[in-house]
Design a protein around this motif. Structure first.
Motif, PDB file in Angstrom:
ATOM      1  N   LEU A  67     -22.876 -10.441 -18.772  1.00 30.23           N
ATOM      2  CA  LEU A  67     -22.749 -10.144 -20.204  1.00 30.23           C
ATOM      3  C   LEU A  67     -24.120  -9.925 -20.841  1.00 30.23           C
ATOM      4  O   LEU A  67     -24.252  -9.184 -21.827  1.00 30.23           O
ATOM      5  N   TRP A  92     -20.930  -7.203 -24.605  1.00 37.60           N
ATOM      6  CA  TRP A  92     -19.539  -7.646 -24.798  1.00 37.60           C
ATOM      7  C   TRP A  92     -18.603  -6.443 -24.756  1.00 37.60           C
ATOM      8  O   TRP A  92     -18.978  -5.351 -25.165  1.00 37.60           O
ATOM      9  N   ALA A 133     -14.326 -11.668 -31.404  1.00 43.65           N
ATOM     10  CA  ALA A 133     -15.196 -11.686 -30.228  1.00 43.65           C
ATOM     11  C   ALA A 133     -15.906 -13.033 -30.100  1.00 43.65           C
ATOM     12  O   ALA A 133     -16.036 -13.571 -28.989  1.00 43.65           O
ATOM     13  N   TYR A 165     -15.508 -15.571 -27.028  1.00 41.38           N
ATOM     14  CA  TYR A 165     -16.678 -16.032 -26.286  1.00 41.38           C
ATOM     15  C   TYR A 165     -16.732 -17.550 -26.247  1.00 41.38           C
ATOM     16  O   TYR A 165     -17.134 -18.130 -25.232  1.00 41.38           O
ATOM     17  N   TYR A 210     -16.995 -19.568 -22.973  1.00 42.40           N
ATOM     18  CA  TYR A 210     -18.124 -20.496 -22.863  1.00 42.40           C
ATOM     19  C   TYR A 210     -17.638 -21.851 -22.359  1.00 42.40           C
ATOM     20  O   TYR A 210     -18.222 -22.442 -21.432  1.00 42.40           O
ATOM     21  N   LEU A 240     -25.792 -19.449 -21.288  1.00 45.67           N
ATOM     22  CA  LEU A 240     -24.695 -19.115 -22.202  1.00 45.67           C
ATOM     23  C   LEU A 240     -25.175 -19.076 -23.654  1.00 45.67           C
ATOM     24  O   LEU A 240     -24.712 -18.247 -24.447  1.00 45.67           O
ATOM     25  N   ALA A 270     -25.086 -15.921 -26.194  1.00 41.87           N
ATOM     26  CA  ALA A 270     -24.420 -15.988 -27.503  1.00 41.87           C
ATOM     27  C   ALA A 270     -25.320 -15.406 -28.585  1.00 41.87           C
ATOM     28  O   ALA A 270     -24.857 -14.655 -29.459  1.00 41.87           O
ATOM     29  N   LEU A 304     -25.633 -11.539 -28.116  1.00 46.57           N
ATOM     30  CA  LEU A 304     -24.410 -10.781 -28.386  1.00 46.57           C
ATOM     31  C   LEU A 304     -23.996 -10.827 -29.849  1.00 46.57           C
ATOM     32  O   LEU A 304     -23.506  -9.835 -30.393  1.00 46.57           O
ATOM     33  N   SER A 324     -20.285 -19.930 -32.222  1.00 50.71           N
ATOM     34  CA  SER A 324     -19.530 -19.723 -30.992  1.00 50.71           C
ATOM     35  C   SER A 324     -20.015 -20.645 -29.880  1.00 50.71           C
ATOM     36  O   SER A 324     -19.210 -21.231 -29.139  1.00 50.71           O
TER      37      SER A 324
END
Length: 258
Positions: A73, A78, A87, A91, A95, A108, A112, A115, A124
């Motif tokens: 990613l 995404w 989205a 995610y 995650y 991750l 985040a 993205l 997120s």
């Protein structure tokens, strides 16, 4: 000896003793299963069988991560079908599942930020952190606690268990703030202890904010590495890690001295 039934005027009457026996037999319900099926059920529900299931689930999750490579990613972006809050929510779910499969959280968190930007990315990532911690806690509590608690015989293991059981919230808050404690290890240690789920989730949410925010901002500003926000985020990542290394080094030498 009196008969179970007596007849009076052509009508059968049941003695109180017989009526009580019949009532007890009617309310006793079906007999407990015996034989092969009962033995198989006991084996499948035994603590070590459930622990084996937990190990198998975690190994399968880690294998799935290796095969599907969610870290792509960062390079591929995404899927275009999802956007905005939907989205970010998707995610967060991904995650959480990835943390259960031992995907490193810094990766991750960076994704985040890259993205979704700082705000949506932080929301997120925090939601995913709490979700993943909750899943791991519940899996460890249901499938592993009964088998692993009898193994807590060492001095350090007993001390950690007692600390988490008696002072769960503040102990987990410190573990989340301290950069040297692995995320998955803290999850399963808390699950094996007698710590409650709600204090565990609350401490995870609050204690994960500083480190998560630093990585998310770094991911969001990675395209401008000379910007003040990116440099501050790097400092917030590096300084706690350096402080944790110093504390661990000093404690190690103190233990050697004793």
């Amino acid at each position: 000896m009196l008969d179970a039934t007596t007849r009076s005027g052509g009508t059968a009457t049941v003695s109180p003793r017989t009526a009580a026996a019949e009532l007890a037999g009617a309310t006793a319900g079906p007999a407990a299963p015996t034989g092969l099926s009962a033995r198989v059920t006991r084996v499948l529900l035994s603590p070590w069988s459930r622990l084996s299931l937990l190990v198998a689930l975690l190994a399968s999750a880690a294998t799935a991560v290796v095969l599907f490579q969610p870290q792509e990613l960062l390079t591929n972006g995404w899927p275009p079908q999802l956007g905005g809050a939907a989205a970010a929510l998707a995610y967060a779910v991904a995650y959480g599942l990835c943390t259960v499969a031992f995907v490193p959280r810094p990766l991750l968190n960076l994704a985040a930020g890259a993205l979704f930007g700082s705000q949506f990315g932080l929301a997120s990532a925090l939601a995913g952190t709490v979700l993943g911690a909750g899943i791991a806690f519940c899996l460890g509590r249901v499938l592993g606690q009964e088998a692993l608690r009898p193994l807590l015989r060492g001095k350090w293991l007993k001390a950690a268990d007692g600390q988490l059981s008696r002072h769960g919230f503040r102990s987990m808050l410190a573990a989340r703030l301290f950069p040297g404690v692995p995320f998955a290890a803290a999850n399963y240690c808390a699950a094996v202890s007698r710590m409650g789920l709600l204090p565990f989730l609350l401490a995870t949410a609050l204690g994960s904010i500083p480190n998560t925010a630093a990585y998310v901002v770094a991911g969001a500003r990675a395209s401008t590495p000379t910007s003040p926000a990116f440099l501050i985020a790097l400092a917030c990542i590096a300084l706690p890690g350096l402080a944790g290394a110093v504390v661990a080094w000093r404690k190690r030498h103190r233990l050697r001295g004793h």
